[in-house]
Motif scaffolding. Sequence first.
Motif, PDB file in Angstrom:
ATOM      1  N   ASN A 267      32.875  76.507 -42.687  1.00  8.37           N
ATOM      2  CA  ASN A 267      32.572  75.204 -43.429  1.00  8.37           C
ATOM      3  C   ASN A 267      32.174  75.478 -44.828  1.00  8.37           C
ATOM      4  O   ASN A 267      31.913  74.605 -45.802  1.00  8.37           O
ATOM      5  CB  ASN A 267      31.438  74.707 -42.880  1.00  8.37           C
TER       6      ASN A 267
ATOM      7  N   HIS B 178      37.617  72.147 -47.426  1.00  4.17           N
ATOM      8  CA  HIS B 178      38.685  71.723 -46.479  1.00  4.17           C
ATOM      9  C   HIS B 178      38.562  70.300 -46.058  1.00  4.17           C
ATOM     10  O   HIS B 178      37.671  69.527 -46.641  1.00  4.17           O
ATOM     11  CB  HIS B 178      38.277  72.553 -45.238  1.00  4.17           C
TER      12      HIS B 178
ATOM     13  N   ASP C 205      39.224  68.179 -42.699  1.00  2.00           N
ATOM     14  CA  ASP C 205      39.126  68.121 -41.329  1.00  2.00           C
ATOM     15  C   ASP C 205      40.550  67.750 -40.615  1.00  2.00           C
ATOM     16  O   ASP C 205      40.914  66.665 -41.222  1.00  2.00           O
ATOM     17  CB  ASP C 205      37.945  67.553 -40.534  1.00  2.00           C
TER      18      ASP C 205
ATOM     19  N   ARG D 259      18.192  74.971 -41.691  1.00  2.00           N
ATOM     20  CA  ARG D 259      19.169  73.657 -41.624  1.00  2.00           C
ATOM     21  C   ARG D 259      19.750  73.344 -40.411  1.00  2.00           C
ATOM     22  O   ARG D 259      20.630  74.266 -39.618  1.00  2.00           O
ATOM     23  CB  ARG D 259      20.158  74.201 -42.620  1.00  2.00           C
TER      24      ARG D 259
ATOM     25  N   TRP E 257      31.787  60.082 -44.947  1.00  2.00           N
ATOM     26  CA  TRP E 257      32.774  60.235 -46.153  1.00  2.00           C
ATOM     27  C   TRP E 257      34.275  60.096 -45.264  1.00  2.00           C
ATOM     28  O   TRP E 257      34.300  60.156 -44.352  1.00  2.00           O
ATOM     29  CB  TRP E 257      32.962  61.704 -46.605  1.00  2.00           C
TER      30      TRP E 257
ATOM     31  N   LEU F 129      27.300  62.560 -41.152  1.00  3.75           N
ATOM     32  CA  LEU F 129      26.583  63.911 -41.138  1.00  3.75           C
ATOM     33  C   LEU F 129      25.090  63.516 -41.530  1.00  3.75           C
ATOM     34  O   LEU F 129      24.629  62.975 -42.589  1.00  3.75           O
ATOM     35  CB  LEU F 129      27.117  65.026 -42.087  1.00  3.75           C
TER      36      LEU F 129
ATOM     37  N   ILE G 142      25.380  71.113 -36.083  1.00  5.73           N
ATOM     38  CA  ILE G 142      25.753  72.147 -37.213  1.00  5.73           C
ATOM     39  C   ILE G 142      24.783  73.110 -37.698  1.00  5.73           C
ATOM     40  O   ILE G 142      23.667  72.640 -38.444  1.00  5.73           O
ATOM     41  CB  ILE G 142      26.511  71.290 -38.426  1.00  5.73           C
TER      42      ILE G 142
HETATM   43  C1  SIN Z   1      31.436  70.164 -42.180  1.00 11.41           C
HETATM   44  O1  SIN Z   1      32.093  70.931 -42.810  1.00 11.41           O
HETATM   45  O2  SIN Z   1      31.859  69.607 -41.265  1.00 11.41           O
HETATM   46  C2  SIN Z   1      29.972  70.304 -42.476  1.00 11.41           C
HETATM   47  C3  SIN Z   1      29.767  70.283 -43.619  1.00 11.41           C
HETATM   48  C4  SIN Z   1      28.139  70.920 -43.904  1.00 11.41           C
HETATM   49  O3  SIN Z   1      27.436  71.246 -42.975  1.00 11.41           O
HETATM   50  O4  SIN Z   1      27.479  70.574 -44.805  1.00 11.41           O
END
Ligand code: SIN
Length: 278
Positions: A99, A103, A105, A264, A246, A118, A81
Motif C-alpha cells: 500500500n 496503485h 486496486d 494506525r 474515492w 476508508l 488495515i
Molecule cells: C489502501 O491502499 O487500500 C490503503 C491505503 C491506506 O491505508 O492509507
Amino acid sequence: MPNPVTPLTRHIGAEISGVSGHELVDRRAADDCLATLEQYGVVVYREVGITDEDLVAFSRLLGEVAVVPTGEHTYPEIQTITLDPSKTNALLASYRQGNFQWHIDGATQDVPQKGTLLTAREVDDAGGDTEFASTYAAYAALPDDDKAELETLQVLHSFAAAQLLANPDASDEERASWDRVPTQVHPLVWTHRNGRKSLLLGATAAEVVGWPAEKGRSLLDRLLEWSTQPEFVLRHHWRRGDLVVWDNTGMLHRALPFEPTSLRLMHRTTLVGEEAVA
Ligand code: SIN
C-alpha cells in the motif's frame, strides 16, 4: 438543503461537512457522495465517527460491496488495515507493505473496483497519511500528441510487479507464488462510459505490450511521475473518525510509510467494479 461541499485542491478532492456517520445511511446523502465523487474523485468526511454497521450500510448505498475472502472482521465486508501482526496476520501485514506504492486496486482484474471507503479507527502522527492522485486530471493536462500516442498502447498489469516493488528481497519461493497470480492487459488510457479519460497506471503496471522492456518501463515511470506531481495530488492527514471515499477507477492512491508498531488502524470497504476498462 444539501450538505456543504468544499473543494480541497484545484483538481482533486472535496470535503462534505454537516453530516454525521449515522446520517450518511440515507439515499440522499449517498447520492450527494456519488455526485461529489464523480466531480472531485475523492470525498472527505472529517471526524464523522461512522460505526462499522453504518459503514457497511452506507457502502451498500453507493454500490455493491465486496466480501473479503480473508475474513478479517466480524463484518465480512470490512478489511482491517494495519501493519501490526497482532491485530491482523503476518501474511496480510506483509502484503499491506504494497500500500506504500502508488496503485489502483484491482488493476490485475478485468473490472477494477469502483471505489473504496476508508475510515480511521486509530491514528498515529508518525506517518500514515494517504495520498491520492487524479489520473483524469493528469491525462487532461497532457499535450494532444502524447494523448494520441498513449491511446494506442496496452499495458500488462501483474501482482508480481507490485509485490516486487514492496518486497525486493523476496525469496524465490515467494516470487514463484506471485507469478502464479493471473496477469491482465488493459489499455493505458481508460475511456470511461461517461466519455472521461484517465490513465491506468501504478505498481501493477509491469510492461507496455510489444515494447522493449526498458523503453516500456521508462514510459510507465515517466507517466507515474507526471500523474503524481503535486498539482494532481491530495494528501490526507488522518484524524480519528475521518471517512474518505474515492473513485478507484481514476485515482491512484498510496499510504505514506509507517512502522508496524504504529497505532494506525483503518477499516475499509470496497465497491465492486461496474465498468470494464475500455
Ligand atoms: C489502501 O491502499 O487500500 C490503503 C491505503 C491506506 O491505508 O492509507
